[in-house]
Write a protein that holds these residues in place. Structure first.
Motif, PDB file in Angstrom:
ATOM      1  N   LEU A   1       0.542  -1.447   0.222  1.00 46.05           N
ATOM      2  CA  LEU A   1       0.115  -0.234   0.139  1.00 46.05           C
ATOM      3  C   LEU A   1       1.118   1.614  -0.129  1.00 46.05           C
ATOM      4  CD1 LEU A   1      -2.824  -1.288   2.407  1.00 46.05           C
ATOM      5  CD2 LEU A   1      -3.493  -0.531  -0.005  1.00 46.05           C
ATOM      6  N   ALA A   2       1.840   0.891   0.665  1.00 46.09           N
ATOM      7  CA  ALA A   2       2.998   2.228   0.540  1.00 46.09           C
ATOM      8  C   ALA A   2       4.161   2.434  -0.203  1.00 46.09           C
ATOM      9  CB  ALA A   2       4.293   1.954   2.008  1.00 46.09           C
ATOM     10  N   ALA A   3       4.008   1.155  -1.286  1.00 41.68           N
ATOM     11  CA  ALA A   3       4.542   1.801  -2.530  1.00 41.68           C
ATOM     12  C   ALA A   3       3.385   1.911  -2.824  1.00 41.68           C
ATOM     13  CB  ALA A   3       4.353   0.046  -2.727  1.00 41.68           C
ATOM     14  N   LYS A   4       2.431   1.471  -3.185  1.00 42.05           N
ATOM     15  CA  LYS A   4       1.334   2.083  -4.683  1.00 42.05           C
ATOM     16  C   LYS A   4       0.913   3.605  -4.161  1.00 42.05           C
ATOM     17  CE  LYS A   4      -3.771   1.274  -5.246  1.00 42.05           C
ATOM     18  NZ  LYS A   4      -4.720   2.316  -5.323  1.00 42.05           N
ATOM     19  N   GLU A   5       0.850   4.291  -2.984  1.00 47.16           N
ATOM     20  CA  GLU A   5       1.096   5.888  -2.522  1.00 47.16           C
ATOM     21  C   GLU A   5       2.146   6.319  -2.978  1.00 47.16           C
ATOM     22  OE1 GLU A   5       0.197   8.844   0.824  1.00 47.16           O
ATOM     23  OE2 GLU A   5       0.417   6.325   1.282  1.00 47.16           O
TER      24      GLU A   5
END
Length: 412
Positions: free
Chosen positions: A251-255
């Motif tokens: 999720l952090a990479a996506k953001e």
């Protein structure tokens, strides 16, 4: 090298790892938690120092004494009332055994109203160990070389240990344990993270024997006897909080991707296959989406495996990235990178690897063939020649790996 995409990759890696550092998560887990007696801190794993330091800053002198056991190069300074040890990973060594003995000695003085603050992160299987057989390190090497996954490895290792598979919880009785766990295994199985020192074992002796037969492991009669012994199936003195996982990393990479202008999709946070197969799959994703009028990012989190047949140097993330290089050569403005959130990939100083449409050509200019390099398991030296090594240093966290496909819109 496509320097624009490499810069994007570096920014994504930096942002994603910062987002999953355990400091805030540890403090959240400690909020509103009351400790009636002495607090004894035991922190084990690749993120052990970071987690212990956060707990120390929050609890201050409430911590009576403590021990940290982490990987070499991961201690970043002194922690008040806490002794820090560095030891071997992924294979335990004499420093592992000595530091673990210090923890065991600490448990011998525990009283009923004491509280063990147990901070656990990935890597604990190697770093927290009192072996019941001298061949444990050799068996660990066999498991690493044959491509066994982390659950299979820990099913074996917990049975050869005096502190794994719920046994550490027994050593701490009559004191209670408050465990804060940073998960490095897909699905967050508490009995498998660091081989479950403070959690009841769900695996069986039959499971362990089946793994031995599957990979044709060489074991002594003593080791085979240990595998058949029962492990604790109930633990009653432990309260556990999970603070982070590979899902958070994805999720952090996506953001981070979206902030950089890439329309993003998480393909999976449960990637578990051969590293080379994962690289080939992600390069196929890249080829499918070449004719795009948008910048795209595809994200896959999990933990792949490597069957070591060659004599080279590398890790699963480097091998994944390099395995994509062949097909990426037919693409444009496209890159694939894979990185371990802990900052180390296999027995190397790299966290992972980066490849783009120019990697194959650079390797050919250096007289290297992608297939032959992978056959020799020598991704590290190949990526070193192309500038494709990702080096972050020890990050202070450990929540599996993340791989990202980046496709930059034409004429962006």
């Amino acid at each position: 090298m496509n320097y624009e995409l490499k810069k994007v990759a570096d920014n994504i890696i930096d942002a994603a790892i910062k987002a999953v550092l355990p400091d805030k998560a540890v403090i959240r887990a400690l909020e509103n938690k009351e400790f009636p007696g002495r607090v004894i801190l035991v922190s084990v794993g690749k993120a052990a120092w970071q987690m212990a330091n956060a707990a120390s800053e929050y609890l201050g002198d409430r911590i009576d004494k403590g021990i940290v056991i982490t990987k070499y190069g991961h201690v970043k300074g002194e922690i008040e009332n806490v002794t820090c040890f560095e030891a071997g990973h992924p294979v335990p060594d004499t420093n592992t055994f000595a530091a673990t003995q210090k923890v065991i000695e600490l448990t011998e003085e525990l009283q009923a109203d004491d509280q063990v603050l147990f901070l656990l992160s990935g890597g604990g299987s190697a770093l927290f160990e009192k072996p019941l057989t001298e061949e444990l390190s050799d068996i660990t090497k066999q498991l690493l070389a044959c491509g066994a996954d982390i659950v299979e490895m820990n099913t074996i290792r917990k049975r050869l240990s005096a502190v794994k598979g719920g046994k550490f919880a027994g050593l701490c009785e009559p004191a209670a344990i408050f465990a804060i766990v940073l998960s490095d295994i897909v699905g967050d199985p508490l009995d498998m993270i660091a081989s479950g020192p403070a959690y009841a074992d769900s695996s069986t002796a039959s499971d362990a024997i089946a793994i031995v037969e599957k990979y044709h492991l060489k074991l002594s009669e003593k080791a085979r006897t240990l595998l058949e012994m029962k492990t604790p199936k109930a633990v009653t003195n432990v309260e556990t909080r999970i603070t982070g996982s590979v899902r958070n990393l994805c999720l952090a990479a996506k953001e981070a991707c979206e902030k950089l202008g890439y329309e993003s999709m998480i393909l999976t946070d449960a990637l578990q296959c051969e590293a080379k197969e994962a690289g080939a799959f992600l390069s196929a994703i890249a080829k499918t989406h070449q004719n795009t009028d948008k910048s795209l990012a595809f994200i896959a989190g999990g933990e792949t495996i490597v069957h070591v047949n060659g004599k080279g140097l590398g890790g699963r993330n480097q091998e994944l990235a390099l395995a994509a290089a062949e097909e990426l050569a037919t693409c444009k403005n496209t890159a694939i990178f894979s990185v371990g959130s802990d900052g180390t990939d296999g027995p190397t100083d790299a966290a992972g690897g980066y490849c783009d449409e120019n990697t194959k050509e650079k390797l050919q200019q250096a007289g290297l063939d992608v297939y032959e390099v992978l056959k020799e398991n020598d991704a590290y030296h190949a990526l070193q020649k192309t500038g494709g090594l990702i080096i972050t240093g020890a990050t202070g966290t450990n929540v599996n790996d993340v791989a990202v496909v980046l496709i930059r819109r034409r004429f962006l």
